[in-house]
Each structure stands twice: as structure tokens, then as C-alpha cells.
Design an enzyme around this catalytic site. Sequence first.
Site, mmCIF file in Angstrom:
data_model
loop_
_atom_site.group_PDB
_atom_site.id
_atom_site.type_symbol
_atom_site.label_atom_id
_atom_site.label_comp_id
_atom_site.label_asym_id
_atom_site.label_seq_id
_atom_site.Cartn_x
_atom_site.Cartn_y
_atom_site.Cartn_z
ATOM 1 N N ASP A 11 -3.335 -6.397 -6.383
ATOM 2 C CA ASP A 11 -2.626 -7.317 -5.486
ATOM 3 C C ASP A 11 -1.116 -7.216 -5.685
ATOM 4 O O ASP A 11 -0.638 -6.832 -6.747
ATOM 5 C CB ASP A 11 -3.126 -8.749 -5.744
ATOM 6 C CG ASP A 11 -2.769 -9.697 -4.608
ATOM 7 O OD1 ASP A 11 -2.509 -9.224 -3.480
ATOM 8 O OD2 ASP A 11 -2.746 -10.921 -4.847
ATOM 9 N N HIS A 69 1.890 -0.616 0.008
ATOM 10 C CA HIS A 69 0.557 0.000 -0.091
ATOM 11 C C HIS A 69 0.700 1.472 -0.485
ATOM 12 O O HIS A 69 -0.064 1.978 -1.307
ATOM 13 C CB HIS A 69 -0.198 -0.112 1.235
ATOM 14 C CG HIS A 69 -0.408 -1.532 1.688
ATOM 15 N ND1 HIS A 69 -0.848 -2.520 0.841
ATOM 16 C CD2 HIS A 69 -0.242 -2.136 2.902
ATOM 17 C CE1 HIS A 69 -0.950 -3.661 1.517
ATOM 18 N NE2 HIS A 69 -0.583 -3.450 2.761
ATOM 19 N N SER A 83 -13.267 -7.766 3.078
ATOM 20 C CA SER A 83 -13.719 -8.030 4.452
ATOM 21 C C SER A 83 -12.803 -9.047 5.128
ATOM 22 O O SER A 83 -12.700 -9.061 6.359
ATOM 23 C CB SER A 83 -15.167 -8.519 4.440
ATOM 24 O OG SER A 83 -16.001 -7.466 3.996
ATOM 25 N N LEU A 119 -15.881 9.494 -15.498
ATOM 26 C CA LEU A 119 -15.483 8.176 -14.984
ATOM 27 C C LEU A 119 -16.150 7.942 -13.636
ATOM 28 O O LEU A 119 -16.088 8.803 -12.755
ATOM 29 C CB LEU A 119 -13.947 8.124 -14.796
ATOM 30 C CG LEU A 119 -13.402 6.815 -14.219
ATOM 31 C CD1 LEU A 119 -13.446 5.695 -15.261
ATOM 32 C CD2 LEU A 119 -11.965 6.977 -13.721
ATOM 33 N N ARG A 179 -7.137 -16.047 -8.674
ATOM 34 C CA ARG A 179 -8.368 -16.331 -7.918
ATOM 35 C C ARG A 179 -9.112 -15.016 -7.730
ATOM 36 O O ARG A 179 -8.551 -13.934 -7.920
ATOM 37 C CB ARG A 179 -8.048 -16.979 -6.571
ATOM 38 C CG ARG A 179 -7.077 -16.197 -5.709
ATOM 39 C CD ARG A 179 -6.873 -16.866 -4.339
ATOM 40 N NE ARG A 179 -5.795 -16.222 -3.606
ATOM 41 C CZ ARG A 179 -4.545 -16.687 -3.549
ATOM 42 N NH1 ARG A 179 -4.222 -17.795 -4.167
ATOM 43 N NH2 ARG A 179 -3.618 -16.031 -2.868
#
Length: 253
Positions: free
Chosen positions: A11, A28, A57, A122, A184
Site C-alpha cells: 500500500d 504503481h 476486488s 519460492l 487494516r
Amino acid sequence: MSGLHVAIIMDGNGRWARRRRLPRWRGHLAGVDSVRDVVRAAPDLGVSTLTLYAFSSDNWKRPPTEVGRLFWLLREYCRREQRELRENGCRLKAFGRRDRIPKSALAALEEAEAFTREGQTLLLRLAIDYGSRWAIAQAARELAQQVKAGKLDPDRISVDALHTQLTQHLPEPDLLIRTAGEQRLSDFLLWEAAYAELYFSPTFWPDFRRSHLEAAIAEFRRRERRFGGLAPVVPTAAARELLSATAEALRAG
Ligand code: IPE
Ligand code: IPE
Ligand code: MG
């Protein structure tokens, strides 16, 4: 694969860009460098499964241009990184809904999955168009289908049965990291993270590097996991002496 399972909510891309007076998508774009760095570092730090939250979503609520850029980045990441991933023994596997992913991104993703499928070092799991509540509902629906087909007795729908249906035998995350200060879960791994250690980093995702992952794992190693039980008892020197004297006496008959 018996190492750690680390999950990350990546985030802060938008805030990283805003700080630099750049458009959000530049955050991004910069975040892809962090993904590359963390993926390279993970095996050295004892991580055998790395689960990254790439697109929720609920992220469909964002403007179509931003969503379009995110899927363009996904496509480019898969195309450009698949070779290195394979060379490093990384297996890429996405989870979430596939039916809404733009065609060219989905094609690149599935090609990268196939190209890296032999990877043993991995497991890199990407959550794309993923929501945890959706995943739980999906698992419940599949169990219901088995009941309907007469293959499953409803009395056998237990925590374990739902867990297996949902996780397909993948290990649960040991450590769940969220960057950029928010505390959160945003519908990420709600079931699987029942006993994950949570770690919140103030660092924006595009600034997150190997050293940040290393710090998170060092903190994780200091935590005491109890899973609802009691802390393991560390015997005192006197107790240890008594135990070994008892063992000695038993051996001597
Ligand atoms: C995370 O960064 C990337 C995705 C959700 C795809 P954000 O875009 O949420 O960045 P902030 O939270 O707005 O800073
Ligand atoms: C969660 O971050 C999703 C990803 C990191 C992919 P968001 O930025 O979408 O979550 P909220 O909106 O802050 O809860
Ligand atoms: Mg965010």
C-alpha cells in the site's frame, strides 16, 4: 517448501506519487521495483512462500484509467520478469477471480505461470481481483455443490473441511505486512491470517526494499506465537539438573 510464508499488502503507491507531485500511476510503476527487490530477497531471508496483494476486488471502484494502468503493469511485469523468476526458481501463481482480468494481462499472467511452474525455491502468489469474503463464499459454494452431488455429508462440513477447500493445502501466512501506515486488512486473507503475526510499516510500498523485509522478519522472529495455548516453558537451570538426574536414575534402573 518449509520456510516462512510472508504476505504483504503493498500500500501507499498513490501517496508516494502525490508527495512527488506525480500522477498516481507513477507510484504503481515505482512499486514494481519494490516487488522485484522483495522477490529477489525473500529466499535469502528464509521465505518460501510470498503472497502479494496486487489488486483487490474493491479496487475496481477506482477510475478506469488507473485500473487500466495497473493491469498494463501486471502484463509488463509478467512479460519482463518471467525469465528471471524461472532462473531463480520462483514459481508464480495468481489467485482471485480471473473472469474480469483484461485479456492481454490474463494471457501474460497465464504464460508466466506456465513458464515458471517448475520453480521450487519460492512460491510467489499474486492476489489479483481478490477479496477474502468472496473466496470464503466461493469455498462454501463448492462444498455445497459436493453436498448436492451426494459426495459430502453436511455434518462433515467442519473448520478443517472449509480450510482445505479454501487454502488447497497451502500453508497459512506466518507474517502479514502492510505498508504505508494503514492498520487494516482490506479484505485480505481474513481466514488464513487467523494466527498470522501482523506488522505495520510506515514505509510507502515504492520505498520498501530488502532491508525493510529483513526488519519485519527480524521482528517476527522476536514474537512469541501461542496459537491459543500457553507460552512454552523454558526450564530453569535447577529444573534442568533435576530432569537430567531423573533421566540418569531411570537409565540406571
Ligand atoms: C496500493 O497503493 C496499490 C493498489 C491498491 C493497487 P494505493 O494505490 O492504494 O496507494 P494509496 O493508498 O492511495 O497511497
Ligand atoms: C488494499 O489497499 C489493496 C491492495 C494493496 C492491492 P487499498 O488501498 O485498496 O485499501 P483501502 O481502500 O485503503 O482499505
Ligand atoms: Mg491504498
